[in-house]
Write a protein that holds these residues in place. Structure first.
Motif, PDB file in Angstrom:
ATOM      1  N   ALA A  11       0.834  -1.211   0.000  1.00 15.62           N
ATOM      2  CA  ALA A  11       0.000   0.000   0.000  1.00 15.62           C
ATOM      3  C   ALA A  11       0.866   1.258   0.000  1.00 15.62           C
ATOM      4  CB  ALA A  11      -0.922  -0.010   1.221  1.00 15.62           C
ATOM      5  N   ILE A  12       1.952   1.241   0.763  1.00  9.75           N
ATOM      6  CA  ILE A  12       2.862   2.393   0.807  1.00  9.75           C
ATOM      7  C   ILE A  12       3.476   2.636  -0.563  1.00  9.75           C
ATOM      8  CG2 ILE A  12       5.057   3.210   1.749  1.00  9.75           C
ATOM      9  CD1 ILE A  12       4.249   1.755   4.384  1.00  9.75           C
ATOM     10  N   ILE A  13       3.858   1.555  -1.247  1.00  8.73           N
ATOM     11  CA  ILE A  13       4.427   1.698  -2.588  1.00  8.73           C
ATOM     12  C   ILE A  13       3.383   2.228  -3.562  1.00  8.73           C
ATOM     13  CG2 ILE A  13       5.444   0.436  -4.534  1.00  8.73           C
ATOM     14  CD1 ILE A  13       6.684  -1.488  -2.482  1.00  8.73           C
ATOM     15  N   LEU A  14       2.147   1.765  -3.452  1.00 11.48           N
ATOM     16  CA  LEU A  14       1.071   2.266  -4.311  1.00 11.48           C
ATOM     17  C   LEU A  14       0.834   3.761  -4.085  1.00 11.48           C
ATOM     18  CD1 LEU A  14      -1.479  -0.684  -4.060  1.00 11.48           C
ATOM     19  CD2 LEU A  14      -0.286   0.066  -6.129  1.00 11.48           C
ATOM     20  N   VAL A  15       0.864   4.189  -2.827  1.00 12.59           N
ATOM     21  CA  VAL A  15       0.700   5.612  -2.529  1.00 12.59           C
ATOM     22  C   VAL A  15       1.861   6.418  -3.110  1.00 12.59           C
ATOM     23  CG1 VAL A  15       0.645   7.329  -0.671  1.00 12.59           C
ATOM     24  CG2 VAL A  15      -0.707   5.238  -0.483  1.00 12.59           C
ATOM     25  N   ALA A  16       3.074   5.862  -3.017  1.00 13.03           N
ATOM     26  CA  ALA A  16       4.226   6.545  -3.606  1.00 13.03           C
ATOM     27  C   ALA A  16       4.053   6.686  -5.112  1.00 13.03           C
ATOM     28  CB  ALA A  16       5.506   5.774  -3.292  1.00 13.03           C
ATOM     29  N   THR A  17       3.536   5.633  -5.755  1.00 11.22           N
ATOM     30  CA  THR A  17       3.285   5.698  -7.197  1.00 11.22           C
ATOM     31  C   THR A  17       2.312   6.821  -7.522  1.00 11.22           C
ATOM     32  OG1 THR A  17       3.557   3.288  -7.289  1.00 11.22           O
ATOM     33  CG2 THR A  17       2.608   4.360  -9.221  1.00 11.22           C
ATOM     34  N   TYR A  18       1.255   6.910  -6.735  1.00  8.00           N
ATOM     35  CA  TYR A  18       0.229   7.930  -6.957  1.00  8.00           C
ATOM     36  C   TYR A  18       0.790   9.343  -6.752  1.00  8.00           C
ATOM     37  CZ  TYR A  18      -3.884  10.810  -5.928  1.00  8.00           C
ATOM     38  OH  TYR A  18      -4.812  11.813  -5.905  1.00  8.00           O
ATOM     39  N   LYS A  19       1.511   9.546  -5.652  1.00  7.69           N
ATOM     40  CA  LYS A  19       2.012  10.874  -5.332  1.00  7.69           C
ATOM     41  C   LYS A  19       3.089  11.330  -6.306  1.00  7.69           C
ATOM     42  CE  LYS A  19       0.905  10.945  -0.384  1.00  7.69           C
ATOM     43  NZ  LYS A  19       1.443  11.076   0.987  1.00  7.69           N
ATOM     44  N   VAL A  20       4.013  10.421  -6.625  1.00  8.17           N
ATOM     45  CA  VAL A  20       5.056  10.787  -7.583  1.00  8.17           C
ATOM     46  C   VAL A  20       4.440  11.015  -8.958  1.00  8.17           C
ATOM     47  CG1 VAL A  20       7.152  10.005  -8.749  1.00  8.17           C
ATOM     48  CG2 VAL A  20       6.855   9.574  -6.315  1.00  8.17           C
ATOM     49  N   GLY A  21       3.449  10.185  -9.316  1.00  7.32           N
ATOM     50  CA  GLY A  21       2.792  10.340 -10.612  1.00  7.32           C
ATOM     51  C   GLY A  21       2.096  11.674 -10.753  1.00  7.32           C
ATOM     52  N   LYS A  22       1.450  12.152  -9.691  1.00  6.28           N
ATOM     53  CA  LYS A  22       0.765  13.440  -9.745  1.00  6.28           C
ATOM     54  C   LYS A  22       1.733  14.577 -10.026  1.00  6.28           C
ATOM     55  CE  LYS A  22      -2.329  14.834  -6.933  1.00  6.28           C
ATOM     56  NZ  LYS A  22      -3.048  15.200  -5.685  1.00  6.28           N
TER      57      LYS A  22
END
Length: 445
Positions: free
Chosen positions: A132-143
């Motif tokens: 979940a932490i990695i998924l959130v990182a993907t989302y935040k970096v992607g934005k």
């Protein structure tokens, strides 16, 4: 009598005061890069005025241009500007040491008690939260990183090259540099990067801070560069020779030292750039540890302060532990060697490269390269998500029957807490440990 409104730059803090902060930072910097930077900004900019906000952001941007984890390099940079190389070495070392020692203890516990049902269940509670932490990182970096079609193309292409074709990360970065040069020369606007303008500086306000934008950066002389490079070669070469003469297996230690030195030189974009590259090579090529052990390493790294890239220290421990017939002594040596050779180049990059990065950070080509590398990081994190997530969601077989629905539910809950309430990662880790313990006792009932 006229009022004197001249603002003078405050005195530098004592080395002792700075030492107290760097020591404290190493123990409380949970939450990854964002947490580290937030703590430093709050204390150094807002509370103590050791560095101005503008200079802090400029230094952070410069660190992002350089290879290496930017949070640690920012600490090295600020320590260096405050107290010279002594300050930089102190700040960078204390940034890593606490998490390294904690991870060393956890690694020893892991190899001694890792097969017990309770500990396995705790890890089964931690692993979904890591995903979940990695998924959130993907989302935040992607934005932040994906703001044009070329950025999306680079991210997807990086994911495909790394996940399906296992293309080495150095080749991906080389390709991005070539693409950036082409984009900069032929289609500069397509990359979505405008040339940086010159910002107006409030000189009087800047001088309220010890380190500020009014101070001129000086490039190193040729002699200083040679001395710095020779010092680095000595600091790199002496421990390497020690491992070759007293390490029992020349080939293993040579592979470990050169591999982790290389990883330190390709981490443009932060920890998430290099970790998937390391994970695939140590699991699939070198066979130093299994995919599940790599997952466990992530879980352990999330329980420690310091940068996420500290997981490489666990990799070094398990690699040596497995290679030398389950020797904890060699495991400790592997962890120390991996930590040393992974983080040593960061000091060289700052002492040698930071002045150049400050001077040329607004150059359009540099901005293009950094922008596309940041977009590639999204693809790299996505690769990491698929590489590790498969073992979490499908622990036995890749089918609907093989889905671990409890882990899926925990991933969803942690995602909700992180995205909706911005829950501290440390609290998530503690909750996941309790979840794992509860899962264990529920199973034995």
């Amino acid at each position: 009598m006229a009022n004197n409104t001249t603002t003078t730059t405050p005195d530098r803090p004592s080395f002792r005061d700075a030492l107290k902060f760097w020591f404290k930072l190493g123990w409380i910097s949970f939450g990854g890069t964002t947490g580290h930077i937030s703590i430093m900004h709050d204390y150094l900019v807002e509370k103590r005025k050791w560095i101005s906000n503008s200079k802090f952001l400029q230094a952070l941007n410069s660190c992002m241009v350089l290879p290496g984890p930017e949070a640690q390099q920012l600490a090295i940079y600020i320590g260096w500007k405050l107290h010279g190389k002594k300050g930089g070495i102190t700040a960078g070392t204390l940034f890593v040491l606490p998490s390294m020692f904690i991870l060393l203890i956890l690694s020893i516990i892991y190899v001694i008690y890792g097969n017990t049902p309770l500990l396995i269940s705790i890890f089964n509670g931690l692993k979904p939260s890591v995903l979940a932490i990695i998924l959130v990182a993907t989302y935040k970096v992607g934005k932040k990183a994906l703001h044009s079609s070329i950025h999306y193309i680079v991210a997807l292409l990086t994911f495909a090259l790394s996940y399906f074709l296992h293309v080495a990360m150095p080749l991906v970065i080389l390709g991005i540099i070539v693409l950036s040069v082409i984009m900069d020369k032929l289609f500069p606007k397509i990359a979505g990067i405008a040339k940086s303008g010159v910002n107006t500086i409030n000189t009087e306000q800047e001088k309220e801070y010890t380190i500020n934008l009014t101070q001129q950066e000086k490039l190193l002389s040729g002699k200083a560069i040679v001395r710095l490079l020779l010092s680095f070669l000595a600091l790199w070469g002496v421990p390497f020779l020690f491992l070759l003469f007293w390490g029992d297996d020349h080939h293993f230690w040579s592979s470990l030292v050169f591999f982790f030195t290389q990883t330190a030189c390709i981490t443009i974009g932060g920890s998430y750039t290099v970790i998937p590259y390391v994970a695939q090579l140590v699991v699939l090529k070198f066979l130093w540890l299994s995919r599940l052990q790599m997952l466990d390493g992530f879980a352990l790294a999330e329980t420690t302060p310091g940068p996420l890239i500290i997981v490489l220290s666990f990799v070094g421990f398990i690699a040596a532990y497995n290679h030398f017939q389950h020797s904890i002594l060699f495991g400790v040596l592997g962890l120390l060697a991996t930590t040393y050779f992974t983080f040593l180049p960061n000091f060289l990059f700052i002492f040698l490269g930071a002045p150049f990065a400050d001077k040329y950070k607004d150059h359009h080509l540099i901005q293009t390269i950094l922008s596309l590398v940041t977009a590639a990081v999204v693809g790299v994190i996505l690769n990491l998500t698929f590489f590790l997530g498969r073992s979490i969601i499908f622990p036995e077989q890749l089918s609907f029957q093989g889905i671990d629905y409890i882990s899926v539910g925990w991933v969803a809950l942690v995602l909700f807490l992180l995205l909706r309430y911005n829950t501290n990662v440390l609290y998530v880790v503690l909750m996941s440990i309790i979840f794992g313990v509860g899962r264990y006792y529920f199973a034995i009932w």
